[in-house]
Scaffold this motif. Sequence first.
Motif, short mmCIF file in Angstrom:
data_model
loop_
_atom_site.label_atom_id
_atom_site.label_comp_id
_atom_site.label_asym_id
_atom_site.label_seq_id
_atom_site.Cartn_x
_atom_site.Cartn_y
_atom_site.Cartn_z
N GLY A 55 0.80 -1.21 0.00
CA GLY A 55 0.00 0.00 0.00
C GLY A 55 0.84 1.27 0.00
N GLY A 56 0.48 2.19 -0.88
CA GLY A 56 1.18 3.46 -0.95
C GLY A 56 2.47 3.46 -1.72
N THR A 57 2.81 2.32 -2.36
CA THR A 57 4.06 2.24 -3.13
C THR A 57 3.76 2.11 -4.61
OG1 THR A 57 4.29 -0.18 -3.06
CG2 THR A 57 5.13 1.07 -1.17
N PHE A 58 4.82 2.25 -5.42
CA PHE A 58 4.73 2.15 -6.87
C PHE A 58 5.73 1.12 -7.38
CE2 PHE A 58 3.27 6.39 -5.84
CZ PHE A 58 2.19 6.61 -6.70
N LYS A 71 6.34 4.99 -13.65
CA LYS A 71 5.91 4.39 -12.39
C LYS A 71 4.47 3.95 -12.53
CE LYS A 71 4.45 8.56 -9.84
NZ LYS A 71 4.67 9.35 -8.60
N SER A 73 0.96 2.51 -10.39
CA SER A 73 0.31 2.46 -9.08
C SER A 73 -0.32 1.10 -8.79
CB SER A 73 -0.76 3.54 -8.98
OG SER A 73 -1.76 3.37 -9.98
#
Length: 219
Positions: A55-58, A71, A73
């Motif tokens: 969660g919250g990363t790419f 990048k 999502s």
Amino acid sequence: MRNRLYAAVAALAAAGALLALPAVPASAAGTQVLTIAGTTTPVGVGDSLSAGLVGGTFATMYNPGTTTGVKCSVSTIGGKVAANPAATGSATASGPVSVLTFSGCTSNVVGVTGVNSLTMSNLPYTLAITDSAGFPATLTGTIQAVVSLKTLAGNATCTYSSPTGVLNGNATNSPAQIGLTNQPFTKLTGPSICFANINFSASYGPVTDTTLGGTVFVN
């Protein structure tokens, strides 16, 4: 008195024999490399595993040493377990990765106005996780990434390949995830707007056994 003395000597001898025995490894109790978190239930051969990005990363494919490139999502990795041996400190669980997808991709490369797609070629790859220190995780195969970009001059297709055919990472249990950091790819084909080299990074987790249900831990 003599009988008591013999009994005491026998008890001491038995205790000494127990102390001389080596510690029984966890694998002797049947612990496998991969189990369901919070249980001793082993992940079964043939079970399906799946994970999205932490969660919250790419997932990123950047020009080395920069934050310029592509990048995404959303990314999903998945496959089946082919081997899950007893944990020994050097045992490896492995299986084919048949799913590795990306979406929600954007680019900050000058001249690029959007990303049509990022796809991985030549699946399946093989994911192997070893229960030695650091829980090394490797993805092997003829690993290629195809990036389709929208540019000011039209669409451009950039094809990249892992030069060694191996992406190296690590698994952790807290948090439960698999991370790949700055894994190198080199350009096979594409116009000049495609970087000559890119580094791939992504963290997937938690890994879920979708057959049994539950998060997968490494022992």
